[in-house]
Design an enzyme around this catalytic site. Structure first.
Site, PDB file in Angstrom:
ATOM      1  N   ASP A  91       0.301  -0.901   0.374  1.00  0.00           N
ATOM      2  CA  ASP A  91      -0.144   0.271   0.337  1.00  0.00           C
ATOM      3  C   ASP A  91       0.503   0.984  -0.328  1.00  0.00           C
ATOM      4  O   ASP A  91       0.255   2.502  -0.108  1.00  0.00           O
ATOM      5  CB  ASP A  91      -0.879   0.282   1.564  1.00  0.00           C
ATOM      6  CG  ASP A  91      -0.467  -0.199   2.561  1.00  0.00           C
ATOM      7  OD1 ASP A  91       1.065   0.264   2.756  1.00  0.00           O
ATOM      8  OD2 ASP A  91      -0.937   0.390   3.320  1.00  0.00           O
ATOM      9  N   SER A  92       2.451   0.867  -0.055  1.00  0.00           N
ATOM     10  CA  SER A  92       3.181   1.945   0.077  1.00  0.00           C
ATOM     11  C   SER A  92       2.820   2.975  -1.241  1.00  0.00           C
ATOM     12  O   SER A  92       3.888   3.959  -2.152  1.00  0.00           O
ATOM     13  CB  SER A  92       4.611   1.485  -0.394  1.00  0.00           C
ATOM     14  OG  SER A  92       5.365   0.249  -0.772  1.00  0.00           O
ATOM     15  N   ASP A 150      -1.304  -6.641   0.223  1.00  0.00           N
ATOM     16  CA  ASP A 150      -0.810  -5.219   1.207  1.00  0.00           C
ATOM     17  C   ASP A 150      -2.781  -5.384   1.429  1.00  0.00           C
ATOM     18  O   ASP A 150      -3.246  -3.762   0.491  1.00  0.00           O
ATOM     19  CB  ASP A 150      -0.217  -4.562   1.114  1.00  0.00           C
ATOM     20  CG  ASP A 150       1.215  -4.384   2.586  1.00  0.00           C
ATOM     21  OD1 ASP A 150       0.472  -4.601   3.225  1.00  0.00           O
ATOM     22  OD2 ASP A 150       1.118  -2.988   2.154  1.00  0.00           O
ATOM     23  N   LYS A 200      -0.872  -9.515   2.948  1.00  0.00           N
ATOM     24  CA  LYS A 200       0.031  -8.715   3.968  1.00  0.00           C
ATOM     25  C   LYS A 200      -0.258  -8.273   4.775  1.00  0.00           C
ATOM     26  O   LYS A 200      -1.096  -7.530   4.444  1.00  0.00           O
ATOM     27  CB  LYS A 200       1.009  -8.422   3.714  1.00  0.00           C
ATOM     28  CG  LYS A 200       2.137  -7.577   5.410  1.00  0.00           C
ATOM     29  CD  LYS A 200       3.163  -7.107   4.757  1.00  0.00           C
ATOM     30  CE  LYS A 200       3.388  -5.593   4.344  1.00  0.00           C
ATOM     31  NZ  LYS A 200       2.461  -4.949   4.955  1.00  0.00           N
ATOM     32  N   GLU A 217      -0.757  -5.697   8.407  1.00  0.00           N
ATOM     33  CA  GLU A 217      -0.279  -4.584   9.533  1.00  0.00           C
ATOM     34  C   GLU A 217      -0.480  -5.436  10.688  1.00  0.00           C
ATOM     35  O   GLU A 217      -1.941  -5.415  11.450  1.00  0.00           O
ATOM     36  CB  GLU A 217      -0.015  -3.237   9.570  1.00  0.00           C
ATOM     37  CG  GLU A 217       0.436  -3.033   8.556  1.00  0.00           C
ATOM     38  CD  GLU A 217       0.446  -1.447   7.721  1.00  0.00           C
ATOM     39  OE1 GLU A 217       0.144  -0.450   8.990  1.00  0.00           O
ATOM     40  OE2 GLU A 217       1.359  -0.527   7.172  1.00  0.00           O
ATOM     41  N   GLU A 253       9.536  -4.218  10.542  1.00  0.00           N
ATOM     42  CA  GLU A 253       9.633  -2.909  10.010  1.00  0.00           C
ATOM     43  C   GLU A 253      10.466  -2.050  11.233  1.00  0.00           C
ATOM     44  O   GLU A 253       9.935  -1.467  11.968  1.00  0.00           O
ATOM     45  CB  GLU A 253       8.311  -2.043   9.302  1.00  0.00           C
ATOM     46  CG  GLU A 253       8.760  -0.989   8.929  1.00  0.00           C
ATOM     47  CD  GLU A 253       8.067  -0.774   8.205  1.00  0.00           C
ATOM     48  OE1 GLU A 253       7.468  -0.934   7.401  1.00  0.00           O
ATOM     49  OE2 GLU A 253       8.376   0.535   7.247  1.00  0.00           O
TER      50      GLU A 253
HETATM   51  O1  KIV Z   1       3.284  -1.118   1.780  1.00  0.00           O
HETATM   52  C1  KIV Z   1       4.357  -1.411   1.650  1.00  0.00           C
HETATM   53  O2  KIV Z   1       5.366  -1.294   1.000  1.00  0.00           O
HETATM   54  C2  KIV Z   1       5.208  -1.846   2.844  1.00  0.00           C
HETATM   55  C3  KIV Z   1       6.922  -1.806   2.607  1.00  0.00           C
HETATM   56  C4  KIV Z   1       6.719  -2.705   4.568  1.00  0.00           C
HETATM   57  C5  KIV Z   1       7.397  -2.772   2.140  1.00  0.00           C
HETATM   58  O3  KIV Z   1       4.570  -2.549   3.737  1.00  0.00           O
END
Ligand code: KIV
Length: 264
Positions: free
Chosen positions: A43-44, A82, A112, A114, A181
């Site tokens: 989500d970056s 993500d 993924k 968080e 992270e």
């Molecule tokens: O969103 C992202 O790119 C991430 C980084 C930790 C790679 O979560």
């Protein structure tokens, strides 16, 4: 095709796992060709592609759109989606449905999320639906308002202990790997030693089982800021600027198109 079994095998064999982010077809092809094990459609992208100040406004539909492009490009790397802010926090059934969209609609092989202990129920529920999950602790960018900015986490003894506990909780919940992270390298070392699942570090030092960086930091395509932990291996921003300026100059000077670039 790299699989979650390969993640586990690499840890067992002491081989490093390589990951990068990618957000579109052309760059995902290059990352795949380079032999990177797994691609995270992070989500970056909110910051490095959409130009936002943080990742919070990124939507599920946007993540699906980008993950589809990446999946289309890849032949060997494992693709991970993500989960964006508020796609998994409000309810477990919504979390499972949204995680399922990455697999069903976008061709990802896992997701993924968080969080630590607070996302253990989501991890368990996703596993029941056969959706592999990578957890993410330490600096979690979706928590910037709680954390008061992008700050290194786990610096005090108590905070480090808490991170270790969270790591065990997500492993016990069934996560197949854990992203760490911006935490001190010795805390990451201890977590990596204690867990049987692989750890993937970003700003977590050399002792993790694998590493991930944001692609645009690695190739020099995001110039607003480069985090201390990122290493820039190329300056594509400069290369692209030079190419575009040369094109403009040649058009201005009447040099392009030449006869070679024209039809008879
Ligand atoms: O969103 C992202 O790119 C991430 C980084 C930790 C790679 O979560």
């Amino acid at each position: 095709m790299f699989t979650i079994q390969d993640f586990i095998k690499k840890k067992k064999d002491g081989d490093k796992i390589t990951m990068l982010t990618a957000y579109d077809y052309p760059f995902a092809r290059i990352v795949d060709q380079a032999g990177i094990d797994a691609i995270l459609v992070g989500d970056s992208l909110g910051m490095v592609v959409q130009g936002l100040d943080n990742t919070l406004p990124v939507t599920m539909d946007e993540m699906i759109y980008h993950t589809k492009m990446v999946s289309r490009a890849v032949t060997d790397a494992m693709v991970m989606g993500d989960m964006p802010f508020m796609s998994y926090q409000a309810s477990i059934s919504e979390a499972v449905k949204n995680a399922g969209r990455f697999i069903k609609e976008a061709g990802a092989a896992g997701v993924k999320l968080e969080g630590g202990a607070e996302i253990a129920p989501q991890i368990k529920a996703m596993l029941k639906s056969d959706i592999p999950v990578m957890a993410h602790i330490g600096l979690t960018p979706q928590s910037i308002h709680r954390m008061g900015g992008y700050k290194v986490q786990g610096k005090s003894e108590e905070a480090a202990k808490r991170l270790l506990e969270e790591a065990h909780i997500v492993e016990d919940a069934g996560a197949f790997s854990l992203l760490l992270e911006a935490i001190p390298m010795n805390v990451a070392k201890q977590i990596t030693k204690e867990l049987s699942i692989p750890t993937i570090g970003i700003g977590a030092g050399p002792y993790c089982d694998g590493q991930i960086l944001v692609l645009h930091d690695v190739i020099g395509l995001f110039e607003r800021f480069v985090p201390k932990f990122a290493k820039q291996y190329a300056n594509l921003n400069k290369e692209a600027l030079n190419a575009i300026q040369s094109y403009k100059k040649e058009v201005d000077d009447g040099k392009f198109p030449s006869k070679d670039h024209s039809f008879k």
